[in-house]
Design an enzyme around this catalytic site. Sequence first.
Site, PDB file in Angstrom:
ATOM      1  N   HIS A 153       4.161   0.164  -0.759  1.00  0.00           N
ATOM      2  CA  HIS A 153       5.616   0.321  -0.629  1.00  0.00           C
ATOM      3  C   HIS A 153       5.938   1.669  -0.013  1.00  0.00           C
ATOM      4  O   HIS A 153       5.188   2.636  -0.184  1.00  0.00           O
ATOM      5  CB  HIS A 153       6.307   0.189  -1.998  1.00  0.00           C
TER       6      HIS A 153
ATOM      7  N   HIS B 232       8.709   4.666   0.123  1.00  0.00           N
ATOM      8  CA  HIS B 232       9.894   5.278  -0.497  1.00  0.00           C
ATOM      9  C   HIS B 232      10.796   5.825   0.606  1.00  0.00           C
ATOM     10  O   HIS B 232      10.317   6.501   1.527  1.00  0.00           O
ATOM     11  CB  HIS B 232       9.497   6.474  -1.373  1.00  0.00           C
TER      12      HIS B 232
HETATM   13  P1  AMP Z   1       4.564   4.942  -6.649  1.00  0.00           P
HETATM   14  O1  AMP Z   1       4.297   6.078  -7.586  1.00  0.00           O
HETATM   15  O2  AMP Z   1       4.559   5.386  -5.201  1.00  0.00           O
HETATM   16  O3  AMP Z   1       3.653   3.770  -6.909  1.00  0.00           O
HETATM   17  O4  AMP Z   1       6.041   4.480  -6.899  1.00  0.00           O
HETATM   18  C1  AMP Z   1       6.412   3.446  -7.760  1.00  0.00           C
HETATM   19  C2  AMP Z   1       7.897   3.484  -7.890  1.00  0.00           C
HETATM   20  O5  AMP Z   1       8.335   2.266  -8.440  1.00  0.00           O
HETATM   21  C3  AMP Z   1       8.410   4.612  -8.796  1.00  0.00           C
HETATM   22  O6  AMP Z   1       9.262   5.485  -8.054  1.00  0.00           O
HETATM   23  C4  AMP Z   1       9.178   3.850  -9.884  1.00  0.00           C
HETATM   24  O7  AMP Z   1      10.375   4.503 -10.279  1.00  0.00           O
HETATM   25  C5  AMP Z   1       9.464   2.524  -9.210  1.00  0.00           C
HETATM   26  N1  AMP Z   1       9.632   1.410 -10.139  1.00  0.00           N
HETATM   27  C6  AMP Z   1       8.804   1.049 -11.159  1.00  0.00           C
HETATM   28  N2  AMP Z   1       9.293  -0.039 -11.800  1.00  0.00           N
HETATM   29  C7  AMP Z   1      10.434  -0.373 -11.169  1.00  0.00           C
HETATM   30  C8  AMP Z   1      11.413  -1.408 -11.361  1.00  0.00           C
HETATM   31  N3  AMP Z   1      11.295  -2.324 -12.348  1.00  0.00           N
HETATM   32  N4  AMP Z   1      12.467  -1.454 -10.519  1.00  0.00           N
HETATM   33  C9  AMP Z   1      12.602  -0.546  -9.533  1.00  0.00           C
HETATM   34  N5  AMP Z   1      11.724   0.452  -9.299  1.00  0.00           N
HETATM   35  C10 AMP Z   1      10.645   0.544 -10.096  1.00  0.00           C
END
Ligand code: AMP
Length: 133
Positions: free
Chosen positions: A98, A100
């Site tokens: 993903h 950001h």
């Molecule tokens: P990463 O550390 O790059 O894997 O980022 C994962 C992101 O997913 C984090 O910024 C979390 O806040 C976000 N995240 C986790 N669970 C959810 C959810 N249920 N809905 C929206 N965002 C989420």
Amino acid sequence: METIFTKIRDGEIPSTKLHQDDVCFVILDINPVNKGHLLVITNEPYKTLGDCPDDTLAHLMTITKRAEAKLRGTLGCKATNIVINNGSESGQEVPHLHIHVIPRYQGDKKDIRLSKEQYSEGEMEALGKRLEF
Ligand code: AMP
């Protein structure tokens, strides 16, 4: 493989979805660095950039560009950080590729810059030779 994002994709976990197509979807991050922080997520749960086919990556960047423009237009932010945490050692929490997109504002004090190192004499040139491709 099932991830929290495949569950969000399939509607098993609620989310605020901004876009969905055959290749990817876009949601608001639940814990935003700044409000409007969004995630552009592949439909298929590729773990990292290297696992993802090139045509999918190209589409992901096209959607990222559109999402970024929407943040600028709607929120009035003049800048964004566009970040991929690529592997757990880099801080990737969800093992499903993903991107950001984080709206940024002058003086918002959200310091997400990485701390930096210094090369010794000749080290950069030697490493550069090893990393040519
Ligand atoms: P990463 O550390 O790059 O894997 O980022 C994962 C992101 O997913 C984090 O910024 C979390 O806040 C976000 N995240 C986790 N669970 C959810 C959810 N249920 N809905 C929206 N965002 C989420």
